[in-house]
Design a protein around this motif. Structure first.
Motif, PDB file in Angstrom:
ATOM      1  N   LYS A 297      61.238   6.851 -56.160  1.00 35.47           N
ATOM      2  CA  LYS A 297      61.551   7.300 -54.807  1.00 35.47           C
ATOM      3  C   LYS A 297      62.671   6.466 -54.213  1.00 35.47           C
TER       4      LYS A 297
ATOM      5  N   ARG B  49      64.601  14.543 -63.280  1.00 32.79           N
ATOM      6  CA  ARG B  49      64.809  15.952 -62.998  1.00 32.79           C
ATOM      7  C   ARG B  49      65.490  16.150 -61.647  1.00 32.79           C
ATOM      8  N   GLN B  50      65.082  15.385 -60.639  1.00 37.29           N
ATOM      9  CA  GLN B  50      65.684  15.498 -59.311  1.00 37.29           C
ATOM     10  C   GLN B  50      67.168  15.136 -59.346  1.00 37.29           C
TER      11      GLN B  50
ATOM     12  N   LYS C  45      71.000   9.443 -53.266  1.00 42.15           N
ATOM     13  CA  LYS C  45      71.334  10.485 -52.289  1.00 42.15           C
ATOM     14  C   LYS C  45      72.107   9.911 -51.107  1.00 42.15           C
TER      15      LYS C  45
ATOM     16  N   THR D 198      60.160  12.713 -62.975  1.00 40.36           N
ATOM     17  CA  THR D 198      60.488  13.435 -61.747  1.00 40.36           C
ATOM     18  C   THR D 198      61.815  12.957 -61.184  1.00 40.36           C
TER      19      THR D 198
ATOM     20  N   GLN E 132      69.213  17.857 -61.187  1.00 39.08           N
ATOM     21  CA  GLN E 132      69.296  19.139 -60.477  1.00 39.08           C
ATOM     22  C   GLN E 132      70.181  19.062 -59.234  1.00 39.08           C
ATOM     23  N   ASP E 133      70.631  17.878 -58.887  1.00 37.50           N
ATOM     24  CA  ASP E 133      71.509  17.696 -57.723  1.00 37.50           C
ATOM     25  C   ASP E 133      72.945  17.576 -58.228  1.00 37.50           C
TER      26      ASP E 133
ATOM     27  N   LEU F 149      65.976   7.507 -55.969  1.00 37.25           N
ATOM     28  CA  LEU F 149      66.512   8.799 -55.544  1.00 37.25           C
ATOM     29  C   LEU F 149      67.109   8.709 -54.142  1.00 37.25           C
TER      30      LEU F 149
ATOM     31  N   ASN G 283      55.076  14.731 -61.684  1.00 33.28           N
ATOM     32  CA  ASN G 283      54.725  13.588 -60.836  1.00 33.28           C
ATOM     33  C   ASN G 283      53.214  13.392 -60.759  1.00 33.28           C
TER      34      ASN G 283
END
Length: 315
Positions: A214, A253-254, A221, A250, A257-258, A217, A18
């Motif tokens: 942002k 990857r986020q 979520k 970023t 990884q969730d 994501l 990032n």
């Protein structure tokens, strides 16, 4: 400044963290601007320019360079802030966008700064829709404006958005599929978002458009918190790499990884230059990567994934 750019492709360790490096420059209006170093090929004094008949008013001329004959755009004119008085007194930033090289006239190169994407934010609300900014930031107490270069280029040389008729027919064969026909599109450039939207509409796919990683994501979520599975709502996510607040690496990857989000297919779609892109795509876990913008390439990448979801491999 060429010395500063010499090791651009050795700076890839920041990608996926990032972070980015901005080349800061000024136009003749005195304002400070920034551009991602990874888009910059080199910086040269403005060479002699040849005027072409019927050229676009934002094109200062054509230059013969070591990279071939390239259009040189008057950035000051392109963002409607005036016109360069003497092009030969300017510097030229040679960049690669959307698979093509072009140069941008700038008045003065400042320096290169290392920043976090979280320090780069969307333009303030209330400035209207006709501006040429994707984002803004501050450096050493000064406002830095980051220009929507894709918007500038699209006004000078619009990219063709026609699609091969066979691709449209192939999508038609999948109309009865129960695979979701909605695509999440994440890009800070309004031009890029709308290009993708129009492309997907031609094959009868719906889109949800978001401006940065942002936002995307948080959106995904929230879906997961509500008990929804994003891959059951979306055919895939198409994400830019360069975005304020959170870049595409970023974001990817986020998501991967969730466990609640990781099955969502991610197609990275970027105008960033540099041979590191494909290796970075694998490193952060993205599923595919294509360079901006070709309607057929984009549609084919989406179609290939659509077919795989329609006819999953036998276990």
């Amino acid at each position: 400044m060429s010395k500063l750019l010499r090791n651009v492709n050795q700076r890839t360790q920041m990608a996926g963290e990032n972070r980015l490096e901005l080349l800061l420059f000024r136009l003749q209006n005195g304002q400070l601007y920034g551009i991602n170093v990874f888009k910059v090929k080199k910086i040269i004094p403005c060479p002699p320019l040849t005027q072409m008949p019927y050229h676009h008013p934002h094109v200062a001329g054509v230059a013969n360079t070591m990279d071939g004959s390239l259009p040189i755009l008057d950035m000051l004119s392109a963002i409607q802030s005036g016109k360069v008085d003497n092009p030969r007194s300017q510097q030229v930033i040679l960049c690669e966008y959307n698979r093509k090289m072009q140069g941008f006239l700038v008045d003065k190169i400042e320096n290169i700064v290392n920043m976090e994407w979280s320090d780069i934010v969307l333009p303030p609300k209330g400035i209207g829709s006709r501006h040429y900014l994707t984002s803004v930031t501050r450096y050493d107490g000064r406002l830095v404006e980051i220009i929507d270069v894709e918007k500038v280029i699209s006004e000078v040389t619009p990219l063709p958005e026609d699609m091969n008729a066979q691709i449209t027919e192939d999508f038609g064969e999948l109309k009865t599929s129960e695979v979701p026909r909605k695509v999440l599109v994440v890009d800070d450039s309004v031009v890029a978002r709308n290009q993708i939207k129009r492309c997907l509409e031609k094959v009868e796919l719906d889109t949800v458009l978001l401006k940065d990683g942002k936002q995307a994501l948080e959106h995904l979520k929230t879906m997961a918190d509500e008990g929804k599975k994003p891959w059951e709502e979306y055919l895939l996510m198409i994400s830019d790499i360069e975005m304020p607040e959170m870049d595409g690496y970023t974001l990817t990857r986020q998501v991967k990884q969730d466990d609640r989000l990781s099955e969502l297919f991610i197609l990275m779609h970027t105008s960033l230059s540099g041979v590191f892109n494909e290796s970075m795509v694998k490193r952060v876990g993205a599923d595919n990567f294509i360079a901006k913008f070709d309607a057929d390439d984009l549609a084919m990448a989406v179609l290939d994934h659509f077919r795989k979801r329609t006819t999953p491999a036998a276990s």
